[in-house]
Scaffold this motif. Structure first.
Motif, short mmCIF file in Angstrom:
data_model
loop_
_atom_site.label_atom_id
_atom_site.label_comp_id
_atom_site.label_asym_id
_atom_site.label_seq_id
_atom_site.Cartn_x
_atom_site.Cartn_y
_atom_site.Cartn_z
N LEU A 42 -1.16 -3.13 -10.65
CA LEU A 42 -1.29 -1.56 -10.11
C LEU A 42 -2.50 -1.17 -9.75
O LEU A 42 -3.20 -1.06 -10.84
CB LEU A 42 -0.29 -0.86 -11.04
N PHE A 43 -2.85 -0.58 -8.71
CA PHE A 43 -4.02 -0.21 -8.43
C PHE A 43 -3.96 1.17 -8.01
O PHE A 43 -4.41 1.64 -6.79
CB PHE A 43 -4.86 -1.07 -7.21
N SER A 44 -3.08 1.89 -8.57
CA SER A 44 -2.59 3.39 -7.98
C SER A 44 -2.57 4.28 -9.15
O SER A 44 -2.97 4.07 -10.47
CB SER A 44 -0.99 2.96 -7.79
N PRO B 249 0.93 -1.14 0.04
CA PRO B 249 0.09 -0.05 -0.07
C PRO B 249 0.80 1.20 -0.03
O PRO B 249 1.85 1.17 0.56
CB PRO B 249 -0.77 -0.09 1.31
N TYR B 250 0.14 2.51 -0.37
CA TYR B 250 0.67 3.71 -0.21
C TYR B 250 -0.30 4.60 0.19
O TYR B 250 -1.38 4.50 0.01
CB TYR B 250 1.35 4.12 -1.62
N ALA B 251 0.07 5.90 0.64
CA ALA B 251 -0.97 6.83 1.09
C ALA B 251 -1.05 7.77 -0.11
O ALA B 251 -0.05 8.05 -0.85
CB ALA B 251 -0.34 7.58 2.40
N ARG B 252 -2.29 8.26 -0.28
CA ARG B 252 -2.57 9.23 -1.32
C ARG B 252 -1.60 10.61 -0.93
O ARG B 252 -1.37 10.99 0.09
CB ARG B 252 -4.13 9.84 -1.14
N GLY B 253 -1.13 11.11 -2.05
CA GLY B 253 -0.16 12.21 -2.20
C GLY B 253 1.25 11.89 -1.64
O GLY B 253 2.10 12.63 -1.79
N THR C 42 2.53 5.95 -9.79
CA THR C 42 3.15 4.73 -10.40
C THR C 42 4.19 5.16 -11.13
O THR C 42 5.44 4.34 -11.07
CB THR C 42 2.04 4.05 -11.48
N GLU C 43 4.31 6.47 -11.77
CA GLU C 43 5.56 6.74 -12.59
C GLU C 43 6.63 7.04 -11.47
O GLU C 43 7.80 6.70 -11.73
CB GLU C 43 5.19 8.15 -13.16
N GLU C 44 6.29 7.62 -10.34
CA GLU C 44 7.28 7.94 -9.31
C GLU C 44 7.85 6.58 -8.72
O GLU C 44 9.12 6.22 -8.64
CB GLU C 44 6.91 8.93 -8.16
N LEU C 45 7.13 5.83 -8.58
CA LEU C 45 7.26 4.44 -8.08
C LEU C 45 8.22 3.53 -9.10
O LEU C 45 9.28 3.07 -8.70
CB LEU C 45 6.05 3.40 -7.68
N PHE C 46 8.13 3.44 -10.28
CA PHE C 46 8.89 3.16 -11.37
C PHE C 46 10.45 3.78 -11.40
O PHE C 46 11.15 3.06 -11.34
CB PHE C 46 7.99 3.09 -12.81
N ARG C 47 10.19 5.03 -11.20
CA ARG C 47 11.60 5.85 -11.01
C ARG C 47 12.37 5.10 -9.93
O ARG C 47 13.55 5.00 -10.09
CB ARG C 47 11.33 7.14 -10.79
#
Length: 91
Positions: free
Chosen positions: A44-46, A19-23, A51-56
């Protein structure tokens, strides 16, 4: 819950929820989990931006041999350009 139900219906019983928090913009914890896992598929349910930042933070090379699919949020033009420019395929 529905994703878990569908996985179970297909005989898939081994997964990791991350999980991740909004923002949120720091995905080091999530990225480390992905990099250290043996997962061959990412669901991915984001949002596209998250998601772009996670991929980076995971690193493009770490995603090269993974099957990746996600929800409609990932259909945003900016995200589609990002994955195209980085050679990542997302369904």
């Amino acid at each position: 819950e529905q994703a878990h139900k569908q996985l179970k219906n297909r005989g898939i019983t081994d997964w990791i929820d991350i999980p991740y928090a909004r923002g949120e913009t720091n995905f080091k914890k999530q990225a480390d989990i992905i990099k250290n896992s043996q997962a061959d598929t990412l669901a991915l349910f984001s949002t596209a931006k998250a998601t772009e930042e996670l991929f980076r933070q995971v690193g493009i090379d770490a995603l090269a041999n993974k099957r990746i699919f996600g929800v409609s949020y990932l259909g945003e033009i900016s995200f589609r350009k990002f994955i195209k420019n980085n050679g990542i395929q997302v369904i």
